[in-house]
Design an enzyme around this catalytic site. Sequence first.
Site, PDB file in Angstrom:
ATOM      1  N   GLY A  46       0.854  -1.174   0.000  1.00 59.90           N
ATOM      2  CA  GLY A  46       0.000   0.000   0.000  1.00 59.90           C
ATOM      3  C   GLY A  46       0.892   1.227   0.000  1.00 59.90           C
ATOM      4  N   GLU A  47       0.528   2.243   0.750  1.00 59.81           N
ATOM      5  CA  GLU A  47       1.326   3.456   0.880  1.00 59.81           C
ATOM      6  C   GLU A  47       1.794   3.561   2.330  1.00 59.81           C
ATOM      7  OE1 GLU A  47       3.499   6.392   0.980  1.00 59.81           O
ATOM      8  OE2 GLU A  47       2.763   5.832  -1.019  1.00 59.81           O
ATOM      9  N   SER A  48       3.102   3.432   2.535  1.00 57.23           N
ATOM     10  CA  SER A  48       3.618   3.317   3.899  1.00 57.23           C
ATOM     11  C   SER A  48       3.352   4.571   4.730  1.00 57.23           C
ATOM     12  CB  SER A  48       5.118   2.997   3.880  1.00 57.23           C
ATOM     13  OG  SER A  48       5.857   4.022   3.242  1.00 57.23           O
ATOM     14  N   CYS A  77       6.142  -5.359   0.523  1.00 57.05           N
ATOM     15  CA  CYS A  77       6.245  -4.032  -0.093  1.00 57.05           C
ATOM     16  C   CYS A  77       6.189  -2.951   0.992  1.00 57.05           C
ATOM     17  CB  CYS A  77       5.186  -3.858  -1.168  1.00 57.05           C
ATOM     18  SG  CYS A  77       5.566  -2.506  -2.326  1.00 57.05           S
ATOM     19  N   ARG A 104      12.608   3.611  -0.220  1.00 50.75           N
ATOM     20  CA  ARG A 104      11.247   3.667  -0.753  1.00 50.75           C
ATOM     21  C   ARG A 104      11.247   4.005  -2.242  1.00 50.75           C
ATOM     22  NH1 ARG A 104       8.455   7.934   1.070  1.00 50.75           N
ATOM     23  NH2 ARG A 104       6.442   6.913   0.766  1.00 50.75           N
ATOM     24  N   ILE A 133       5.524  -3.366  -7.525  1.00 49.48           N
ATOM     25  CA  ILE A 133       4.682  -2.205  -7.787  1.00 49.48           C
ATOM     26  C   ILE A 133       5.206  -1.039  -6.942  1.00 49.48           C
ATOM     27  CG2 ILE A 133       2.356  -1.241  -7.694  1.00 49.48           C
ATOM     28  CD1 ILE A 133       1.271  -4.076  -7.920  1.00 49.48           C
ATOM     29  N   ARG A 134       5.833  -0.067  -7.591  1.00 53.36           N
ATOM     30  CA  ARG A 134       6.483   1.045  -6.879  1.00 53.36           C
ATOM     31  C   ARG A 134       7.287   0.490  -5.704  1.00 53.36           C
ATOM     32  NH1 ARG A 134       2.544   5.662  -5.210  1.00 53.36           N
ATOM     33  NH2 ARG A 134       4.551   6.644  -4.768  1.00 53.36           N
ATOM     34  N   HIS A 169       4.989  -8.488  -4.241  1.00 56.74           N
ATOM     35  CA  HIS A 169       3.619  -8.782  -3.808  1.00 56.74           C
ATOM     36  C   HIS A 169       3.271 -10.252  -4.098  1.00 56.74           C
ATOM     37  CE1 HIS A 169       2.013  -4.610  -3.145  1.00 56.74           C
ATOM     38  NE2 HIS A 169       3.077  -4.317  -3.888  1.00 56.74           N
ATOM     39  N   GLU A 171       0.862 -11.956  -3.023  1.00 59.28           N
ATOM     40  CA  GLU A 171      -0.591 -12.146  -3.110  1.00 59.28           C
ATOM     41  C   GLU A 171      -1.138 -11.911  -4.510  1.00 59.28           C
ATOM     42  OE1 GLU A 171      -0.139  -7.755  -2.598  1.00 59.28           O
ATOM     43  OE2 GLU A 171       0.913  -9.553  -1.907  1.00 59.28           O
TER      44      GLU A 171
END
Length: 201
Positions: A46-48, A77, A104, A133-134, A169, A171
């Site tokens: 997600g976004e940390s 991630c 990051r 992903i990023r 990821h 998942e």
Amino acid sequence: MKIGVLSFQGDFQLHTSAIGQAGAEPVEVRNRDQLFSCEGLIIPGGESTTLLKFLEFEDFTQPLVDFGRERPIFGTCAGAILLAREVENPSQCSLGLMDIRVRRNAYGRQADSHTEICRSPVLAQEAFEANFIRAPIISRIGPSVKVLAYSGSDPIWVREGLHWAATFHPELSHDRRIHRMFLERVRQARKIADCELRIAD
């Protein structure tokens, strides 16, 4: 066996589905009681920085640290960023549960997301799919950290003590071997804890 997925933000629903497919009972964790009902925890991507704000608002950082002192956590991630002792690009707070430094967004923007076929000795060198992903990069590992998989020269999956961190990821793949391995790690930790309790008694 109950495995929690921190469910404030990020792709937690895919992890809950993967845990169920791997053979455990998933729990979407949003409070302390839910957290400590579980034997292991996944912190999803997600976004940390957003996730840190949720943790601060919910006063949930210290419960996560307390949980991680006793039970396994798998950070993927953004979850890997939160587990790290040091975070750069830019620096930010973290749980500090693993002796790693994470940079990051090291692979660039969303458009630079990609999939690689990687191998790991803990999977008998069989190929697995790693979706980035990023993604962050693990730029330093401490002496007690074991690398479970690389992309080129970069560690992408590491273990220290009870905990795992992955910059990809798992998942997003249909392959559930990594989730099943985490469940086995949780079972092993439970057996060790039960044995220590019996010795203490």
